[in-house]
Design an enzyme around this catalytic site. Sequence first.
Site, short mmCIF file in Angstrom:
data_model
loop_
_atom_site.label_atom_id
_atom_site.label_comp_id
_atom_site.label_asym_id
_atom_site.label_seq_id
_atom_site.Cartn_x
_atom_site.Cartn_y
_atom_site.Cartn_z
N VAL A 188 0.86 -1.18 0.00
CA VAL A 188 0.00 0.00 0.00
C VAL A 188 0.90 1.23 0.00
O VAL A 188 1.82 1.34 0.82
CB VAL A 188 -0.92 0.04 1.24
N CYS A 189 0.65 2.15 -0.92
CA CYS A 189 1.44 3.37 -0.99
C CYS A 189 0.83 4.41 -0.04
O CYS A 189 -0.29 4.86 -0.25
CB CYS A 189 1.46 3.91 -2.42
N VAL A 190 1.56 4.75 1.03
CA VAL A 190 1.03 5.70 2.02
C VAL A 190 1.82 7.00 2.05
O VAL A 190 1.53 7.89 2.85
CB VAL A 190 1.02 5.07 3.43
#
Length: 232
Positions: free
Chosen positions: A146-148
Amino acid sequence: MDSSSWSKLPRELMELIFRRSMNTKDLGRCSLVCTTWRLLIGKSSLATDIWGKNFSLLRTANTGATKRIVWDYKNFQIETFKGCKAELVDSLFHWEAIMIGPKDTPYADGVFLLKIYLSPGHSFQHPKVKFLTKVYHPNIGRDGRVCVEKSWCPSLTIFQLLLVIYARFSNPEPDDPIDCEIAQMYKTQRIQYDENARDWTKKYATASQESAIDWSRFLKNNKILEPTKLVD
């Protein structure tokens, strides 16, 4: 904590941290232990959660990062929202979270597990978040990544970050995808996208997934049909 109370610390804890047998003269060198003891063990409800996880969480200095992480963890237990919970795995820097797919979405009632890794530079460095459960979603990689980075800022809490991730189940962002193929499916063939997401949820997002945490009570409270213990 004064010097007279240092002797109340478990000797095996002191020996583990300093990697050698202890004697009474060593008590004067225990400022790290005492500070961390006061920070963690002094808070009874938090102590129950943290104590016994792993002594490795006490090997780190009492830095701003550890203070912030302890604060984050304590407040997550207070603020936690229905459908999501997080627990420590083996240190302050390694968390596991569980999410129940929101109603009225293709992910409804799915059981989704996540790993969260915090850095020694927390909160100025963003966490690394990865789903252990396969998820058909434009903002989640096939490997669970997940790109946070774009969502993260130093004032954001882990609770708020998980709220952002949870909201993406209901509102994907296909114009900022990790998986471009799924994003294109979402934008051009929405019915097929929903069907694929439901199929993956049914196939992979089950209560019998391997986990470091026993989530059975959480699953039962959320009325999941399989409130069985997750095993390693």
